[in-house]
Every structure is written in structure tokens, then in C-alpha cells.
Enzyme design. Structure first.
Site, PDB file in Angstrom:
ATOM      1  N   ARG A 102       0.878  -1.172   0.000  1.00  0.00           N
ATOM      2  CA  ARG A 102       0.000   0.000   0.000  1.00  0.00           C
ATOM      3  C   ARG A 102       0.912   1.217   0.000  1.00  0.00           C
ATOM      4  NH1 ARG A 102      -5.449   0.890   1.672  1.00  0.00           N
ATOM      5  NH2 ARG A 102      -5.834   2.885   2.724  1.00  0.00           N
ATOM      6  N   HIS A 129      -6.952   0.951  -6.893  1.00  0.00           N
ATOM      7  CA  HIS A 129      -7.305   0.279  -5.632  1.00  0.00           C
ATOM      8  C   HIS A 129      -8.103  -0.981  -5.990  1.00  0.00           C
ATOM      9  CE1 HIS A 129      -7.831  -0.438  -1.528  1.00  0.00           C
ATOM     10  NE2 HIS A 129      -8.518   0.627  -1.137  1.00  0.00           N
ATOM     11  N   GLN A 132     -10.270  -3.076  -3.300  1.00  0.00           N
ATOM     12  CA  GLN A 132     -11.509  -2.412  -2.910  1.00  0.00           C
ATOM     13  C   GLN A 132     -12.619  -2.741  -3.891  1.00  0.00           C
ATOM     14  OE1 GLN A 132     -12.481  -0.230  -0.204  1.00  0.00           O
ATOM     15  NE2 GLN A 132     -14.414  -0.801  -1.160  1.00  0.00           N
ATOM     16  N   ASP A 223     -16.329   8.744  -2.929  1.00  0.00           N
ATOM     17  CA  ASP A 223     -15.136   8.626  -2.091  1.00  0.00           C
ATOM     18  C   ASP A 223     -14.819  10.017  -1.568  1.00  0.00           C
ATOM     19  OD1 ASP A 223     -12.861   7.667  -0.855  1.00  0.00           O
ATOM     20  OD2 ASP A 223     -11.702   7.372  -2.684  1.00  0.00           O
ATOM     21  N   CYS A 263     -16.246   3.710  -0.118  1.00  0.00           N
ATOM     22  CA  CYS A 263     -15.138   2.837   0.277  1.00  0.00           C
ATOM     23  C   CYS A 263     -14.581   3.168   1.664  1.00  0.00           C
ATOM     24  CB  CYS A 263     -14.032   2.875  -0.771  1.00  0.00           C
ATOM     25  SG  CYS A 263     -13.421   4.523  -1.134  1.00  0.00           S
ATOM     26  N   ARG A 291     -14.521  -6.739   2.061  1.00  0.00           N
ATOM     27  CA  ARG A 291     -13.073  -6.659   1.856  1.00  0.00           C
ATOM     28  C   ARG A 291     -12.410  -7.947   2.354  1.00  0.00           C
ATOM     29  NH1 ARG A 291     -10.506  -1.808   1.396  1.00  0.00           N
ATOM     30  NH2 ARG A 291      -8.755  -3.147   0.815  1.00  0.00           N
TER      31      ARG A 291
END
Length: 306
Positions: A102, A129, A132, A223, A263, A291
Site C-alpha cells: 500500500r 485500488h 476495494q 469517495d 469505500c 473486503r
């Protein structure tokens, strides 16, 4: 899922449509406990960005598979003292079975993948991502029973999540409509890649009009308006992005059975209202839970769990 054994996942376009659907089916079976898999492997988490859901869900997923997790905080490794990425990659390759990263630059992720023989997973970069969006698609499929032909409207910043949503929707046979302010468009290369994947069977639409994007959509998604690393821009972005808030009014333009996704973390009163995120059409908490299941399916597939 033998086709995924030993492979990297640096972006959603690394998957075929068939592989994506098989991953989602496996995630569903793992969630319902119809399927139980075991993999006594070691996952390394190298996270340069703060994380709640990604860190915890990857950790729990690996433990539930019977494996181990090493949290490689950059601040307590030689990475923080300037060790070259390629050197770190070659050393971790000797210790670990799989690595989730990440970080900020997609290029850093790609260097790790080039120098490490073990599989590397994109746990978030500034460009994409993908993990996600695996969970997002699982959530949508749970609710509607299918993905093909649905329309997802994303409103807000054309960031990494928007990029991966375009690719994921194209792979899943969904239409995607992205509404954003001028100057905050998704990555142009990702847009073209998503349209190539869609192959004129579904649409990848870009617009500056959030109402047009939301009209008749089955999923409304947003987001934060300022992602990690953009905190200094947050105040300046507020008036620019205000028309892109998911409110009850915007939700009213969508399909009557539409669901709302975010998210997380959410800034209530900014990109989404309190009423919407806590409302009956919000599936945000199912999305967050998934997730765990989507990433467990991904780990099991790449590691060849039995």
C-alpha cells in the site's frame, strides 16, 4: 482458480472477465462458509499509507486461511532509511510467500513485482485500488444477483477508486458513469483501457454533470474529495466538489432500488450526507465486510490454497 496461482495483481486489468467472476463466486462461498480453504503461508504487509480496512481485512483473511502475517511498517524497516526498493524486494522474496503493498506511486509497486519472484498485490496506490473494487462488485452482486447490464454512477474525485471502478465494471459487463469537476478527471490511460475492455458492449461515460450520471443508476458511489497525500488541498476542494455530494436529492434521481456505496473513511456532510450513508439504501457496511471475503478469495487463489 489454478490460473491465478503465483500471479501478481497490480491492477484490475490483470484479471480476465472470467477470472473476476470466479473470484467473486469464491468470495461468496467463503463468506457463506460453503467453501473452506487452507494455506499455511506467510503474507507480508508493506504499508506506506494509513489503513484500517485493508490492513485488518488482509490480516484476518490470512489468519483464517491458516497462514501468518508480518506487518512491515516502513518506519521500522530499512525502507525508511533509504534502502533501494529493488534491494528490499529481493530480500523479502527470500522470506515471504506473498506481499501486499500500500503505497503512493504505482511505479514503486511495479519495481517490487519486477525484483521479487513472490506474488505482489496492489493494496492501494495513487493509480488504482483493485482490492476495494473486488469487494464492491461482490456487494453489488449480492444485492442484485447479477452484475451484467447494471449501471454504476461514481461522483466526485477521479482518483484511484474511480480508476479501478471503471476497469472492474468493464470486466463485469456493467455500465459506468463518472462525474467529476473540471480538472479532476480519472487517469486518461485507465479510461482508454476500460473502454477497450468494455469493447463497445457496455459504456464508460465521463461527465461533469452529477445529475446526469446518477439518472437511473443502480449504484451510486463516492469517495473522499481529498485522498491521502492531498490533505493540504482539502479546504480548497470543498466548494469545487460540493455539487458532487451524494444527497437524498441526488439519490432520488437513481433507480428506485439503487444502492449507495462508499469505500470509507467517509466525511459526512461533504461527499455524502448523514441521511444517505445511514439510510436504508446504504450498503456501505456490507461493502466494508466484503473486503475480508474478497481478499481471502484472492489470497487463496494466488497461493493455491486447498
Amino acid at each position: 482458480m489454478a490460473a491465478l496461482i503465483g500471479r501478481d495483481l497490480l491492477g484490475l486489468a490483470d484479471l480476465s472477465s472470467t477470472e473476476l467472476q470466479e473470484l467473486l463466486e469464491m468470495a461468496t462461498q467463503l463468506k457463506s462458509q460453503q467453501l473452506k480453504l487452507h494455506s499455511n503461508k506467510v503474507l507480508g504487509l508493506l504499508f506506506s499509507k494509513a489503513s484500517t480496512r485493508t490492513r485488518v481485512s488482509f490480516t484476518v483473511a490470512m489468519y483464517q486461511l491458516g497462514g501468518q502475517v508480518i506487518d512491515l511498517n516502513p518506519n521500522v524497516t530499512q525502507v525508511s532509511r533509504g534502502e533501494p526498493v529493488q534491494d528490499t524486494a529481493r530480500v523479502l522474496d527470500r522470506y515471504l510467500d506473498i506481499l501486499a503493498i500500500r503505497t503512493f506511486a504505482q511505479q514503486e509497486l511495479e519495481i517490487f513485482a519486477n525484483y521479487a519472484k513472490i506474488p505482489v498485490i496492489n493494496a492501494l496506490t495513487d493509480l488504482e485500488h483493485p482490492c476495494q473494487v473486488l469487494a464492491d462488485l461482490q456487494t453489488i452482486q449480492e444485492y442484485f444477483g447479477t452484475l451484467a447490464g447494471l449501471t454504476l454512477a461514481y461522483v466526485g474525485d477521479g482518483n484511484n477508486v474511480a480508476n479501478s471502478l471503471m476497469l472492474g465494471c468493464a470486466l463485469a459487463g456493467m455500465h459506468v458513469q463518472v462525474a467529476f469537476p473540471s480538472g479532476y478527471a480519472p487517469d486518461a490511460e485507465i479510461v482508454e483501457k476500460a473502454r477497450a475492455v468494455a469493447n463497445n458492449k457496455t459504456e464508460v461515460v465521463l461527465t461533469h454533470d452529477p445529475k446526469a450520471a446518477a439518472e437511473g443508476a443502480h449504484i451510486l458511489y463516492t469517495d473522499v474529495w481529498a485522498s491521502m497525500g492531498q490533505e493540504a488541498e482539502a479546504d480548497n476542494r470543498l466548494p469545487i466538489f460540493q455539487p458532487y455530494q451524494i444527497s437524498e436529492q441526488l439519490l432520488g434521481l437513481a433507480d428506485p432500488q439503487a444502492i449507495v456505496l462508499h469505500c470509507l473513511p467517509a466525511h459526512r456532510g461533504e461527499e455524502i450526507t448523514e441521511e444517505v450513508i445511514e439510510g436504508s439504501q446504504s450498503k456501505v457496511w456490507d461493502q466494508a465486510e466484503n473486503r475480508l471475503h474478497a481478499q481471502k478469495a484472492l489470497l487463496a487463489s494466488i497461493l493455491g490454497a486447498e
